[in-house]
Enzyme design. Structure first.
Site, PDB file in Angstrom:
ATOM      1  N   LYS A  88       0.864  -1.183   0.000  1.00 42.72           N
ATOM      2  CA  LYS A  88       0.000   0.000   0.000  1.00 42.72           C
ATOM      3  C   LYS A  88       0.894   1.224   0.000  1.00 42.72           C
ATOM      4  O   LYS A  88       2.058   1.176   0.425  1.00 42.72           O
ATOM      5  CB  LYS A  88      -0.885   0.014   1.250  1.00 42.72           C
ATOM      6  CG  LYS A  88      -2.137   0.861   1.107  1.00 42.72           C
ATOM      7  CD  LYS A  88      -3.217   0.139   0.315  1.00 42.72           C
ATOM      8  CE  LYS A  88      -4.526   0.925   0.301  1.00 42.72           C
ATOM      9  NZ  LYS A  88      -5.596   0.176  -0.381  1.00 42.72           N
ATOM     10  N   GLY A 188     -23.047   4.843   2.685  1.00 46.13           N
ATOM     11  CA  GLY A 188     -22.060   5.343   1.724  1.00 46.13           C
ATOM     12  C   GLY A 188     -22.537   5.087   0.307  1.00 46.13           C
ATOM     13  O   GLY A 188     -22.710   3.942  -0.102  1.00 46.13           O
ATOM     14  N   GLY A 190     -21.008   6.272  -2.567  1.00 44.12           N
ATOM     15  CA  GLY A 190     -19.983   6.555  -3.569  1.00 44.12           C
ATOM     16  C   GLY A 190     -20.115   5.578  -4.724  1.00 44.12           C
ATOM     17  O   GLY A 190     -21.141   4.916  -4.884  1.00 44.12           O
ATOM     18  N   HIS A 191     -19.062   5.457  -5.531  1.00 41.66           N
ATOM     19  CA  HIS A 191     -19.152   4.614  -6.724  1.00 41.66           C
ATOM     20  C   HIS A 191     -19.465   3.162  -6.389  1.00 41.66           C
ATOM     21  O   HIS A 191     -20.315   2.540  -7.022  1.00 41.66           O
ATOM     22  CB  HIS A 191     -17.847   4.700  -7.513  1.00 41.66           C
ATOM     23  CG  HIS A 191     -17.591   6.060  -8.086  1.00 41.66           C
ATOM     24  ND1 HIS A 191     -18.485   6.688  -8.925  1.00 41.66           N
ATOM     25  CD2 HIS A 191     -16.551   6.917  -7.934  1.00 41.66           C
ATOM     26  CE1 HIS A 191     -18.016   7.870  -9.260  1.00 41.66           C
ATOM     27  NE2 HIS A 191     -16.839   8.044  -8.671  1.00 41.66           N
ATOM     28  N   VAL A 192     -18.786   2.594  -5.389  1.00 44.74           N
ATOM     29  CA  VAL A 192     -19.042   1.200  -5.019  1.00 44.74           C
ATOM     30  C   VAL A 192     -20.428   1.066  -4.396  1.00 44.74           C
ATOM     31  O   VAL A 192     -21.197   0.169  -4.757  1.00 44.74           O
ATOM     32  CB  VAL A 192     -17.972   0.674  -4.045  1.00 44.74           C
ATOM     33  CG1 VAL A 192     -18.302  -0.750  -3.599  1.00 44.74           C
ATOM     34  CG2 VAL A 192     -16.595   0.699  -4.701  1.00 44.74           C
TER      35      VAL A 192
END
Length: 362
Positions: A88, A188, A190-192
């Site tokens: 990461k 949430g 968002g995109h996901v």
């Protein structure tokens, strides 16, 4: 997996505790770049992990984050059967104000100097455009735009993996993996999160959605026929499945006490605030927890597919395998009477140990 605060130990003792192979501190005054690359384990293959850009309060906080996230990537690759290690990277700064082309390209040079030991992709605070800049300086990057031979947006595959994880848990709890009539709270959008809402509604699940971004919340709720709920009253509602798809640590002693759901399965990283304590609390309360690093592995699968020669069909097949991988974790948890996160860790660790034996015999 384990974690320890940097303030509680020296840097080297912390690296030893989490068994990291290499940590690289990247500093470039001309571009303003301050970054950390953590390579946790490369037994299964090169370390692959996203680059996150975040305005950390301290450098110690950034190091804690990158060490924990890179370790999770090792387990994620191992349990999903991919020939990848875990890594990461974090860039310290405000992605909305501090990020520039030259900064990202300079970061790409640092990655290039690792000679393929670390391959990156997008994460919180970075985008396909940023990966394009990094690609100008190194080939060790995935998640680049489709026009450059990449696979573009990772979120549909990530959402597909979470969806399959949810179905595996529903099968375990209710005897059938049909989601028709089941109630799901997606935190949430968002995109996901949005892609997950789309998949859930397509199977006739009733979906509640919550988000700190009210404009996006209302948009997603209207588009998919979901019910918008304020974050503060989410756990006042009865639903079957809680799907955290935003920031981590939303599953903690305080929220667990309020939960009435049967299943927790979402895309957010590090959902358990305290893995050991909260994992045990969920086990005692009878709430089935799908380990986040397993069911949110779709993004990693997408990147792996890009490295192998991208095929949309093959990528989706690999994401669908998360169903059986989740079922295996749930069986082990039940048989050994241990929390699901621990069952997942054991399966991942066994694969790494087995492959290490093969490689050491050469």
């Amino acid at each position: 997996m384990s974690s320890v605060r940097l303030e509680e130990s020296s840097v080297f003792s912390q690296l030893g505790l989490l068994s990291h192979q290499q940590v690289v501190f990247c500093n470039d005054e001309e571009t303003g770049l301050k970054a950390i690359i953590a390579i946790h384990n490369t037994v299964l293959g090169p370390a692959l992990g996203g680059t996150r850009m975040w305005d950390y309060a301290t450098e110690a906080e950034a190091l804690n984050d990158v060490l924990r996230l890179s370790q999770a990537m090792t387990y994620k690759a191992a349990i999903t059967g991919l020939n990848l290690g875990g890594g990461k990277a974090v860039i310290i700064g405000d992605s909305r104000k501090d990020k520039t082309e030259v900064m990202m390209r300079r970061f790409g040079r640092f990655i290039q100097n690792l000679n393929g030991a670390f391959i990156t992709t997008q994460d919180v605070g970075t985008s396909p455009k940023d990966m394009e800049y990094i690609r100008m300086e190194t080939k060790y990057v995935t998640g680049i735009p489709e026009v450059m031979g990449g696979n573009g947006d990772l979120s549909p595959v990530t959402a597909k993996g979470v969806f399959m994880g949810i179905k595996a848990c529903v099968k375990e709890m209710f005897g059938t993996d049909s989601l028709a009539g089941r109630t799901v709270a997606v935190q949430g959008t968002g995109h996901v999160g949005e892609n997950l809402v789309s998949l859930l509604r397509a199977e006739n699940a009733k979906v509640y959605v919550s988000d700190i971004n009210e404009e996006r919340l209302i948009k997603v709720a209207r588009q998919y026929g979901a019910e918008a709920v304020n974050n503060s009253r989410l756990f006042d509602i009865d639903f079957d499945i809680y799907a955290p798809c935003a920031l981590g640590s939303t599953v903690n002693s305080e929220t667990i006490a309020k939960m009435k759901c049967a299943i927790i399965a979402g895309s957010a990283n590090n959902q358990l605030a305290d893995e050991k304590a909260d994992g045990q609390l969920l086990l005692e309360k009878g709430i089935l927890y799908a380990p986040d690093y397993l069911i949110n592995a779709g993004g990693l699968i997408n990147c792996y597919s890009e490295l192998e020669g991208y095929s949309r069909k093959r990528t989706m097949q690999l994401a669908e395998n998360i169903y059986e991988a989740t079922r295996e974790v749930l069986r082990k948890s039940k048989q050994e009477e241990i929390p699901t996160y621990l069952a997942a860790n054991k399966i991942a660790e066994k694969r790494i140990a087995d492959i290490r034996k093969i490689k050491s015999s050469n």
